[in-house]
Design a protein around this motif. Structure first.
Motif, mmCIF file in Angstrom:
data_model
loop_
_atom_site.group_PDB
_atom_site.id
_atom_site.type_symbol
_atom_site.label_atom_id
_atom_site.label_comp_id
_atom_site.label_asym_id
_atom_site.label_seq_id
_atom_site.Cartn_x
_atom_site.Cartn_y
_atom_site.Cartn_z
ATOM 1 N N ILE A 231 -2.394 4.555 -16.905
ATOM 2 C CA ILE A 231 -2.152 4.195 -15.632
ATOM 3 C C ILE A 231 -0.738 4.618 -15.180
ATOM 4 N N VAL A 232 -0.508 5.100 -14.175
ATOM 5 C CA VAL A 232 0.752 5.736 -13.713
ATOM 6 C C VAL A 232 1.131 5.241 -12.352
ATOM 7 N N ALA A 233 2.332 5.535 -11.962
ATOM 8 C CA ALA A 233 2.752 5.077 -10.632
ATOM 9 C C ALA A 233 2.013 5.959 -9.615
ATOM 10 N N GLY A 234 1.683 5.418 -8.480
ATOM 11 C CA GLY A 234 1.125 6.184 -7.553
ATOM 12 C C GLY A 234 -0.636 5.697 -7.745
ATOM 13 N N ASP A 235 -1.101 5.413 -8.665
ATOM 14 C CA ASP A 235 -2.682 4.968 -8.717
ATOM 15 C C ASP A 235 -3.017 4.125 -7.972
ATOM 16 N N VAL A 236 -4.150 3.938 -7.357
ATOM 17 C CA VAL A 236 -4.663 3.032 -6.454
ATOM 18 C C VAL A 236 -5.290 1.804 -6.903
ATOM 19 N N LEU A 237 -5.154 0.585 -6.176
ATOM 20 C CA LEU A 237 -5.953 -0.549 -6.421
ATOM 21 C C LEU A 237 -6.994 -0.680 -5.598
ATOM 22 N N ILE A 238 -8.360 -0.623 -6.311
ATOM 23 C CA ILE A 238 -9.376 -1.017 -5.392
ATOM 24 C C ILE A 238 -9.960 -2.350 -5.672
ATOM 25 N N GLY A 239 -10.276 -3.146 -4.581
ATOM 26 C CA GLY A 239 -10.751 -4.469 -4.812
ATOM 27 C C GLY A 239 -12.106 -4.675 -4.391
ATOM 28 N N LEU A 240 -12.715 -5.452 -5.097
ATOM 29 C CA LEU A 240 -14.256 -5.854 -4.936
ATOM 30 C C LEU A 240 -14.244 -7.200 -4.488
ATOM 31 N N PRO A 241 -14.918 -7.286 -3.233
ATOM 32 C CA PRO A 241 -14.764 -8.709 -2.611
ATOM 33 C C PRO A 241 -15.523 -9.939 -3.481
ATOM 34 N N SER A 242 -15.007 -11.132 -3.176
ATOM 35 C CA SER A 242 -15.515 -12.284 -4.069
ATOM 36 C C SER A 242 -16.388 -12.951 -3.212
ATOM 37 N N SER A 243 -17.198 -13.884 -3.510
ATOM 38 C CA SER A 243 -18.071 -14.688 -2.606
ATOM 39 C C SER A 243 -17.228 -15.933 -2.288
ATOM 40 N N GLY A 244 -16.023 -16.119 -2.705
ATOM 41 C CA GLY A 244 -15.192 -17.375 -2.320
ATOM 42 C C GLY A 244 -14.520 -17.718 -3.454
ATOM 43 N N VAL A 245 -14.218 -19.134 -3.752
ATOM 44 C CA VAL A 245 -13.408 -19.340 -4.779
ATOM 45 C C VAL A 245 -13.834 -18.958 -6.096
ATOM 46 N N GLY A 321 6.814 -1.509 -17.403
ATOM 47 C CA GLY A 321 7.405 -0.513 -16.717
ATOM 48 C C GLY A 321 6.857 -0.376 -15.356
ATOM 49 N N LEU A 322 5.467 -0.982 -15.152
ATOM 50 C CA LEU A 322 4.713 -0.787 -14.112
ATOM 51 C C LEU A 322 4.314 -2.042 -13.114
ATOM 52 N N GLY A 323 4.274 -2.116 -12.001
ATOM 53 C CA GLY A 323 3.734 -3.303 -11.339
ATOM 54 C C GLY A 323 2.889 -2.762 -9.889
ATOM 55 N N ALA A 324 2.767 -3.573 -9.273
ATOM 56 C CA ALA A 324 1.730 -3.397 -8.103
ATOM 57 C C ALA A 324 2.398 -3.953 -6.652
ATOM 58 N N CYS A 382 -9.303 -0.822 -0.435
ATOM 59 C CA CYS A 382 -8.131 -0.105 -0.943
ATOM 60 C C CYS A 382 -7.216 -1.402 -0.811
ATOM 61 N N ILE A 383 -6.684 -2.232 -1.706
ATOM 62 C CA ILE A 383 -5.680 -3.163 -1.518
ATOM 63 C C ILE A 383 -4.473 -2.789 -1.985
ATOM 64 N N GLY A 384 -3.870 -1.877 -2.429
ATOM 65 C CA GLY A 384 -2.746 -1.745 -2.981
ATOM 66 C C GLY A 384 -2.260 -0.430 -3.946
ATOM 67 N N GLU A 385 -1.406 -0.441 -4.677
ATOM 68 C CA GLU A 385 -0.922 1.017 -5.397
ATOM 69 C C GLU A 385 -0.062 0.559 -6.534
ATOM 70 N N VAL A 386 -0.011 1.244 -7.415
ATOM 71 C CA VAL A 386 0.796 1.059 -8.772
ATOM 72 C C VAL A 386 2.302 1.709 -8.416
ATOM 73 N N VAL A 387 3.272 0.821 -8.942
ATOM 74 C CA VAL A 387 4.609 1.235 -8.622
ATOM 75 C C VAL A 387 5.732 1.032 -9.945
ATOM 76 N N THR A 388 6.683 2.012 -10.092
ATOM 77 C CA THR A 388 7.572 1.556 -10.859
ATOM 78 C C THR A 388 8.090 0.152 -10.693
ATOM 79 N N GLY A 389 8.337 -0.423 -11.821
ATOM 80 C CA GLY A 389 9.051 -1.875 -11.848
ATOM 81 C C GLY A 389 7.829 -2.806 -12.417
ATOM 82 N N VAL A 392 4.145 -8.283 -9.249
ATOM 83 C CA VAL A 392 3.227 -8.192 -8.194
ATOM 84 C C VAL A 392 3.970 -8.404 -6.709
ATOM 85 N N SER A 393 4.112 -7.600 -5.816
ATOM 86 C CA SER A 393 4.680 -7.792 -4.587
ATOM 87 C C SER A 393 3.809 -7.614 -3.407
ATOM 88 N N TYR A 394 4.172 -7.886 -2.139
ATOM 89 C CA TYR A 394 3.496 -7.755 -1.049
ATOM 90 C C TYR A 394 4.194 -7.294 0.203
#
Length: 395
Positions: A231-245, A321-324, A382-389, A392-394
């Motif tokens: 995994i490197v900075a710039g990679d993409v976060l793909i989210g698969l939906p849940s049914s709830g809790v 060294g990587l975060g999201a 597509c819910i986010g990306e990998v960043v340096t640091g 998890v931030s929003y």
């Protein structure tokens, strides 16, 4: 490193031991090898190794539960409800001193050119809602899901599942409903229900109540393990939906429900289902979907979003060294979470560390792979990306 393997007769006997419930299939008898200490690689980010001695952005969906001064409004928290995530993390840290490698989504054991990958779990206090609603035929799906979703994060295909059902007095009709759900879960994940244990323990559980736990074992080629190391900075976060809790956070859910003035038979605000039906929706089993995505390439890491939410689970698959960065508003948060947050006056940070918020599995993929997945896989975000640091931030 090339190392001779020795038969592990003790482990083979453990797998072959009898239980009070017969096996549902007959596996081939195989002795499992054990590698000497130090012969396993230790660079599996977010995965346990067994030692023989573990791109869109928009508005905020959930508003912060704070008053105008920025101070906490006194809303509920998971810890207030009796679950201390930090204490759990501390226990894992201590266990890791005794069994290095513990703490990932699945535990690895070498078998020739492959790894067996194992995971175990229960369904927590969602069981209390099963007792209250009388919905018992899907709780077994939850049980299977919690383990197979963990082991598939490594790319492992589930092979078999074992369950444990305990109660004070065996109600055969009730137990049959529960086990029917377990069978359904195994069929959804394309694995065998190998057997299990039924324990009748008079006086130990309240009348009509039971407890569940289970264990799944899968297999993955050593050269096909999804381990996060690339995994490197710039990679993409793909989210698969849940049914709830799904099957986490129910101690907090139950506390919110108790103080809301509503019952499980009341309608979920704004929806046509009851609160009981919404909360008891079975956990999505992602096995077939995830293995299909993996087979097309470009998947570097996978996080199962359970207890700890995005905050604790996504970083488990990253190299140091990587975060999201998570894109607010990039998926629709299910109504049940909006009700929980409003009724419990729960802060955003607490929600994100307790619940899946509508995303049950996160895949870390290359940008090229992300385009293909979003085109081919209905329901993925597509819910986010990998960043340096780190962390998890929003935004």
């Amino acid at each position: 490193m090339s190392t001779a393997l020795k038969p592990n007769a003790e482990l083979a006997l453990a797998f072959a031991s009898s239980s009070s419930r017969p096996s549902y299939s007959k596996p081939n008898s195989t002795q499992l090898p054990r590698m000497p200490s130090g012969s396993l690689p230790n660079n599996f980010s977010g995965l346990s190794l067994a030692s023989s001695s573990g791109l869109s952005q928009s508005k905020h969906v959930c508003s912060l539960s704070k008053n105008d001064s920025g101070e906490s409004s006194g809303g509920f928290s998971y810890k207030d409800a009796g679950v201390d995530i930090d204490a759990g993390a501390e226990l894992v840290r201590r266990i890791a001193k005794m069994a290095p490698g513990i703490g990932g989504f699945g535990g690895f054991f070498p078998l020739g050119d492959s790894y067996l990958v194992a995971g175990t779990d229960g369904v927590g206090t969602k069981l209390k809602l099963a007792f209250d609603t009388g919905i018992h035929d899907t709780i077994g799906i939850d049980l299977v899901a919690m383990s197979v979703n963990d082991i598939v994060t490594s790319g492992a295909k589930p092979l078999f599942f074992l369950d444990y059902y305990a109660t004070s007095r065996l109600d055969v009709d009730l137990a049959e409903k529960v086990i029917k759900g377990i069978v359904d879960g195994c069929q959804q994940s394309d694995c065998a229900l190998l057997g299990g244990e039924t324990a009748e323990m008079p006086g130990f559980y309240a009348e009509g109540e039971y407890d569940l736990s289970g264990c799944a074992v899968g297999i993955v080629k050593k050269d096909s393990v999804i381990n996060g190391k690339n995994i490197v900075a710039g990679d993409v976060l793909i989210g698969l939906p849940s049914s709830g809790v799904h099957s986490n956070g129910f101690s907090l859910v139950r506390r919110v429900l108790a103080h809301s003035g509503l019952s499980l038979k009341d309608q979920l605000p704004g929806k046509s289902v009851t609160l009981g039906e919404a909360l008891m929706a079975p956990t999505v089993i992602y096995v077939k979907q995830v293995l299909n995505i993996i087979s097309k390439g470009g998947v570097k890491g996978i996080a199962h979003i359970t207890g700890g939410g995005f905050t604790d689970n996504i970083p488990r698959v990253f190299p140091k060294g990587l975060g999201a960065v998570i894109y607010n508003g990039s998926w629709e948060i299910p109504a049940v979470f909006k009700w929980i947050q409003e009724a419990g006056r729960i802060e955003d940070a607490e929600m994100r560390r307790t619940f899946n918020m509508g995303i049950g599995m996160v895949l870390v993929v290359s940008r090229e792979a992300s385009r293909r997945i979003l085109e081919d896989d209905n329901g993925a975000y597509c819910i986010g990306e990998v960043v340096t640091g780190e962390g998890v931030s929003y935004r």
